[in-house]
Design a protein around this motif. Structure first.
Motif, mmCIF file in Angstrom:
data_model
loop_
_atom_site.group_PDB
_atom_site.id
_atom_site.type_symbol
_atom_site.label_atom_id
_atom_site.label_comp_id
_atom_site.label_asym_id
_atom_site.label_seq_id
_atom_site.Cartn_x
_atom_site.Cartn_y
_atom_site.Cartn_z
ATOM 1 N N GLU A 274 0.813 -1.229 0.000
ATOM 2 C CA GLU A 274 0.000 0.000 0.000
ATOM 3 C C GLU A 274 0.836 1.263 0.000
ATOM 4 O OE1 GLU A 274 -0.310 -2.171 2.938
ATOM 5 O OE2 GLU A 274 -1.515 -3.477 1.694
ATOM 6 N N GLU A 275 2.087 1.173 0.429
ATOM 7 C CA GLU A 275 2.966 2.347 0.443
ATOM 8 C C GLU A 275 3.611 2.582 -0.919
ATOM 9 O OE1 GLU A 275 4.614 2.462 4.970
ATOM 10 O OE2 GLU A 275 5.343 0.822 3.710
ATOM 11 N N ILE B 115 -0.518 3.153 -4.871
ATOM 12 C CA ILE B 115 -1.596 3.945 -4.275
ATOM 13 C C ILE B 115 -2.805 3.923 -5.209
ATOM 14 C CG2 ILE B 115 -2.241 6.241 -3.458
ATOM 15 C CD1 ILE B 115 1.101 6.413 -3.398
#
Length: 63
Positions: free
Chosen positions: A57-58, A61
């Protein structure tokens, strides 16, 4: 989908070719990912995230 791949590569001094070799894809795949023109498989997203020691998730996006 937006990715942080280009920025993370620059921070780690990795070329597109080096990253591609680490995750087992062609350089063109990295180019398309960085431009947001390709959605990676879960395995590829996981492998790229692992290279940068970050969560998926980092790196990827959702918009």
């Amino acid at each position: 989908m937006t990715t942080m791949i280009k920025e993370l590569r620059a921070k780690e001094n990795l070329t597109q070719i080096e990253l591609a070799q680490k995750v087992g894809v062609r350089r063109e795949t990295i180019v398309f990912l960085e431009k947001g023109k390709y959605n990676p498989s879960l395995k590829l997203a996981h492998d790229i995230s692992k290279v940068f020691k970050m969560r998926i998730e980092e790196v990827f996006i959702l918009e």
